[in-house]
Every structure is written in structure tokens, then in C-alpha cells.
Design an enzyme around this catalytic site. Sequence first.
Site, short mmCIF file in Angstrom:
data_model
loop_
_atom_site.label_atom_id
_atom_site.label_comp_id
_atom_site.label_asym_id
_atom_site.label_seq_id
_atom_site.Cartn_x
_atom_site.Cartn_y
_atom_site.Cartn_z
N TYR A 153 -5.69 8.56 0.48
CA TYR A 153 -6.05 7.20 1.21
C TYR A 153 -7.53 7.14 1.61
O TYR A 153 -7.83 6.13 2.11
CB TYR A 153 -5.21 7.15 2.53
CG TYR A 153 -3.84 7.36 2.10
CD1 TYR A 153 -3.11 6.40 1.44
CD2 TYR A 153 -2.95 8.56 2.76
CE1 TYR A 153 -1.76 6.41 1.17
CE2 TYR A 153 -1.45 8.34 2.21
CZ TYR A 153 -1.29 7.44 1.54
OH TYR A 153 0.35 7.65 1.41
N ASN B 6 -0.07 -4.38 4.49
CA ASN B 6 0.29 -3.00 4.00
C ASN B 6 1.17 -2.51 4.86
O ASN B 6 0.95 -2.12 5.82
CB ASN B 6 -1.09 -2.35 4.18
CG ASN B 6 -0.94 -0.87 3.40
OD1 ASN B 6 0.08 -0.59 3.10
ND2 ASN B 6 -1.94 0.09 3.29
N HIS C 161 8.68 0.28 0.97
CA HIS C 161 9.63 1.08 0.11
C HIS C 161 11.16 0.76 0.57
O HIS C 161 12.23 1.13 0.00
CB HIS C 161 9.31 2.38 -0.06
CG HIS C 161 7.85 2.49 -0.37
ND1 HIS C 161 7.41 2.08 -1.32
CD2 HIS C 161 7.06 3.12 0.02
CE1 HIS C 161 6.15 2.45 -1.53
NE2 HIS C 161 5.65 3.32 -0.63
N ASP D 205 12.63 -10.12 4.39
CA ASP D 205 13.02 -11.46 4.97
C ASP D 205 12.16 -12.23 6.01
O ASP D 205 11.87 -13.31 5.63
CB ASP D 205 14.42 -11.07 5.93
CG ASP D 205 15.65 -10.62 5.09
OD1 ASP D 205 15.62 -10.89 3.95
OD2 ASP D 205 16.60 -10.11 5.81
N HIS E 105 -2.06 -2.12 -0.88
CA HIS E 105 -1.64 -0.56 -0.84
C HIS E 105 -2.95 0.02 -1.19
O HIS E 105 -3.69 -0.35 -2.21
CB HIS E 105 -0.61 -0.11 -1.77
CG HIS E 105 0.77 -0.62 -1.41
ND1 HIS E 105 1.32 -0.08 -0.32
CD2 HIS E 105 1.40 -1.71 -1.92
CE1 HIS E 105 2.56 -0.86 -0.28
NE2 HIS E 105 2.49 -1.77 -1.22
N SER F 12 -3.58 3.26 -2.37
CA SER F 12 -3.23 4.09 -3.31
C SER F 12 -2.34 2.96 -4.46
O SER F 12 -1.77 2.01 -3.84
CB SER F 12 -2.46 5.13 -3.03
OG SER F 12 -1.21 4.89 -2.66
N ARG G 93 7.97 5.91 -4.29
CA ARG G 93 7.21 4.94 -3.94
C ARG G 93 6.90 3.65 -4.72
O ARG G 93 6.19 2.70 -4.65
CB ARG G 93 5.62 5.57 -3.77
CG ARG G 93 5.77 6.64 -2.57
CD ARG G 93 4.45 7.09 -2.34
NE ARG G 93 4.38 8.59 -1.47
CZ ARG G 93 4.47 8.63 -0.27
NH1 ARG G 93 4.36 7.52 0.40
NH2 ARG G 93 4.45 9.65 0.43
C1 DQA Z 1 0.63 3.14 1.02
C2 DQA Z 1 1.53 3.64 0.28
C3 DQA Z 1 2.65 3.98 0.78
O1 DQA Z 1 3.48 4.70 -0.14
C4 DQA Z 1 2.88 4.91 1.95
O2 DQA Z 1 3.90 5.11 2.58
C5 DQA Z 1 1.51 4.53 3.05
C6 DQA Z 1 0.30 4.00 2.33
C7 DQA Z 1 -0.77 2.67 0.59
O3 DQA Z 1 -1.85 2.07 1.17
O4 DQA Z 1 -1.32 3.12 -0.27
O5 DQA Z 1 1.66 4.77 4.18
O6 DQA Z 1 1.10 1.82 1.49
#
Ligand code: DQA
Length: 156
Positions: free
Chosen positions: A32, A83, A89, A96, A109, A111, A120
Amino acid sequence: MAKNPKQSKTLPIYILNGPNLNLLGHREPEVYGTTTLAQIEAMCAAQAKSHGLAIVFRQSNREGEIVDHLQEARTSGSAVIINPAGYGHTSIAILDSIQALQLPVIEVHLSNIHRREPYRNHSYVSKGATGIVMGLGAQGYLRAVDAVAEILKVKT
Ligand code: DQA
């Protein structure tokens, strides 16, 4: 562009962050990055300002609180950048709430979730998003602010 009728000013962009993002900078920095959430907030505020826009920036570890923030954005914001973190997920409730917004929504995101673990790879939030930015680290938030500014300009 959504205006506050009393002030005839564009309403702020709501930038919402889900669980564990308060730990950015310390949490799995190899995935991250090392930028903290406070730094991302400052970067987003400056980027929005360069477009003549303001932000409301929130983080919550609680699903229901994120729903509350989305409902607040419905009436008090001009767009949402979210985010959803792990809730992306799993959360139909957050989807909603997003689908109840009649606002542009950019999902971010840090990542690239499609390069990661299979659990994910799917995001419920994506179904309600106008656009998605992923895999660009903290810079992704700034690209989302740029996208919102462009969309709001087009809508004027
Ligand atoms: C995330 C990706 C998600 O899978 C993860 O649970 C996160 C961060 C990202 O910013 O890459 O907490 O949303």
C-alpha cells in the site's frame, strides 16, 4: 454542477475511506506504500483546490458509518471518491448506498485488486461506480479528483 442553492458554490467532493486505511504508511507498505492517510488527505485537498473544489475527507472502520457518510454525500456533496477497502469485496449495503446517489462516484484502490488474491478480484462497489482507479498507490486519489473535476465541468 451541483450547487448549494444558498451559496451558489459547488458542493464538496466526499472522499470516503474504509477499514484499516487509517493504518496507511504502516500497514503492509510493500503493498500500500508509505504515504499516510493524513498525507493523502492533504494531497487531495490541494488537488481539489487547484480545480476550485473543496473536499470532505472521512475514514471509518465501520460499514454502517460508511453508509451514513454516503447518505450525507447524497445531499451535501457533488461527487464521491471511495476506497471501500475490504468492504468493497463484501458489502451489498455500501453498493446500495452508492446506487441511491445521483452523483458521480469514483472507486479507488491503492493496489491493483486484479493482480492479488482471488477473493480481492471482485468488488461490489464497481457495479455502482462511474469509474475506477487502481494500482497507482496514493496518486490514484489525485487522478480520481481530476476525473471528478472533469466530470463536474462537463455537467455544468
Ligand atoms: C484496498 C484493496 C483491498 O483489497 C484491501 O482490503 C484494502 C485496500 C486498496 O486500496 O488497494 O484494505 O482497497
